[in-house]
Design an enzyme around this catalytic site. Sequence first.
Site, PDB file in Angstrom:
ATOM      1  N   CYS A   1     -15.603  53.013 -50.224  1.00 43.11           N
ATOM      2  CA  CYS A   1     -16.343  53.254 -51.465  1.00 43.11           C
ATOM      3  C   CYS A   1     -15.974  54.601 -52.078  1.00 43.11           C
ATOM      4  CB  CYS A   1     -17.842  53.177 -51.185  1.00 43.11           C
ATOM      5  SG  CYS A   1     -18.832  53.083 -52.681  1.00 43.11           S
ATOM      6  N   GLU A   2     -14.690  54.771 -52.396  1.00 44.24           N
ATOM      7  CA  GLU A   2     -14.188  55.953 -53.103  1.00 44.24           C
ATOM      8  C   GLU A   2     -12.991  55.551 -53.947  1.00 44.24           C
ATOM      9  OE1 GLU A   2     -13.603  59.685 -51.431  1.00 44.24           O
ATOM     10  OE2 GLU A   2     -15.155  59.527 -49.899  1.00 44.24           O
TER      11      GLU A   2
ATOM     12  N   GLY B   1      10.633  70.193 -38.972  1.00 40.05           N
ATOM     13  CA  GLY B   1      10.864  70.304 -40.402  1.00 40.05           C
ATOM     14  C   GLY B   1      11.735  69.271 -41.061  1.00 40.05           C
TER      15      GLY B   1
ATOM     16  N   ARG C   1      -2.783  59.554 -45.907  1.00 43.04           N
ATOM     17  CA  ARG C   1      -1.749  60.341 -46.583  1.00 43.04           C
ATOM     18  C   ARG C   1      -1.732  60.166 -48.109  1.00 43.04           C
ATOM     19  NH1 ARG C   1       3.109  59.774 -46.130  1.00 43.04           N
ATOM     20  NH2 ARG C   1       3.688  61.966 -46.257  1.00 43.04           N
TER      21      ARG C   1
ATOM     22  N   GLU D   1      11.135  71.378 -32.742  1.00 41.44           N
ATOM     23  CA  GLU D   1       9.866  70.670 -32.607  1.00 41.44           C
ATOM     24  C   GLU D   1       9.728  69.586 -33.681  1.00 41.44           C
ATOM     25  OE1 GLU D   1       7.199  73.892 -33.084  1.00 41.44           O
ATOM     26  OE2 GLU D   1       7.623  74.794 -31.134  1.00 41.44           O
ATOM     27  N   PRO D   2      10.621  68.603 -33.708  1.00 44.78           N
ATOM     28  CA  PRO D   2      10.495  67.546 -34.713  1.00 44.78           C
ATOM     29  C   PRO D   2       9.332  66.615 -34.397  1.00 44.78           C
ATOM     30  CG  PRO D   2      12.248  67.010 -33.189  1.00 44.78           C
ATOM     31  CD  PRO D   2      11.782  68.400 -32.827  1.00 44.78           C
ATOM     32  N   GLY D   3       8.675  66.155 -35.423  1.00 47.13           N
ATOM     33  CA  GLY D   3       7.607  65.180 -35.247  1.00 47.13           C
ATOM     34  C   GLY D   3       7.820  63.989 -36.161  1.00 47.13           C
ATOM     35  N   ARG D   4       7.586  64.206 -37.453  1.00 47.75           N
ATOM     36  CA  ARG D   4       7.701  63.142 -38.450  1.00 47.75           C
ATOM     37  C   ARG D   4       9.010  62.370 -38.334  1.00 47.75           C
ATOM     38  NH1 ARG D   4       5.389  63.438 -43.664  1.00 47.75           N
ATOM     39  NH2 ARG D   4       5.055  65.667 -43.286  1.00 47.75           N
TER      40      ARG D   4
ATOM     41  N   TYR E   1       1.586  60.616 -38.891  1.00 50.14           N
ATOM     42  CA  TYR E   1       0.373  61.038 -39.591  1.00 50.14           C
ATOM     43  C   TYR E   1      -0.386  59.852 -40.178  1.00 50.14           C
ATOM     44  CZ  TYR E   1       2.840  65.393 -39.007  1.00 50.14           C
ATOM     45  OH  TYR E   1       3.528  66.446 -38.456  1.00 50.14           O
TER      46      TYR E   1
END
Length: 427
Positions: A350-351, A244, A318, A279-282, A379
């Site tokens: 093409c968006e 978090g 993102r 559980e850190p990730g980012r 991510y």
Amino acid sequence: MTCFPVPGFHYVQGRLHAEGVALEAIAAAVGTPTYVYTTEGLTAAWRAYADAFAGQDVDICYALKANSNLAVIRTLATLGAGGDVVSVGEMRRALAAGIPAGKIVFSGVGKTKAELAAALTAGIHQINVESLPELDALSAVAVELGIDAPIAIRINPDVDAETHGKINTGRKEDKFGIDFAHAGEAYARALSLPGLKPLGIAVHIGSQLLKTTPFRRAFGKLAGLVRELKASGVPLSRIDLGGGLGVPYKSEDAAPDYHAYARAIAETVGDLGCRVTLEPGRSLVAAAGLLLTRTIFVKDGLHRRFLIVDAAMNDLVRPAMYEAWHSVVPVAEPAAGAPLTEADIVGPVCETGDTFARLRPMPPVAPGDLLAFLTAGAYGAAMSSTYNSRPLVAEVLVSGDRFETVRRRPSFEDSLTLEAMPDWLSP
């Protein structure tokens, strides 16, 4: 002078470097777009946690969903990280990268029986159960294998993390965990089922939190529940508080206070006699990585100026998915006082959604110039795809004055080998 959020990236004689390696050299050797990670940045992020929790009974399990590159995982594993996984594929990556099975936690709302069996067979530390049907399924799998499953039950505390709606996971309307009011029923069922060892309780309210107030609300609420469950005979010895902590994507964003986070945990659940898992990730990988891209065209329209780059939404989704901000800097350091002109930074997909930034003030940029999207280590590559039949983005890890391609860019021929033509369509 651009201020970079962690050690690892800096200008040297007017050229952006990753540690001792010029990004221009990486672009020449590997091409673009390419993710570049620094060992120095990963180590600094790990030490921020290790220093804040020194002396506390805490395990830090890296959330692989943020970045599942084997070299990144191995770097964190050598520093002492366990792993938090949400698929059997991530579990196999954690094991292949050197994280011991006894330091792996398996989370997620939709584990299949095959995944549960694989986790039990591997002998992982804990399975975080998120529903009553999952309790039943895990019990059946455990009995069939003759293995007692160590579990924590994830509780939904109905606490708003005050973050982006798509990454807010602890409200009653979110799909995660068992309702707080039904916790007692869930543990009673777990204790009655064969093959289950309910040792822990888990909570995770969301990611990209830059203040501790929501943590304190959730952890305080959880502490009261733990006391009630222990009093009723549930043998809880573990508390999983999820991840978090956020990262500053903009220069004006407040940096997370790791010591304040540690105090929030110590002051809410520190007296419960349970070992804590985080559980850190980012926050372990985001600032340690950037996306290197090359400008294809500079297009001056009647109403907008566009910088068209060779990275696209399939490489970094993102901004399109979360309206996320990434600072963008030239690899060639702009001259002091260089004029800034607003431009949209866009990719070739093409968006219209393939847009990284709108009306972003930028120094002069010419076709062929290299740009870097900062704080892109989380991510980014993990969510990349082959949309528009574009090859998966390459990844590079830097250590000192060395760099290595840790995921090569597949060729078109590589991608075709994954497909087959039916007999009735063969020439």
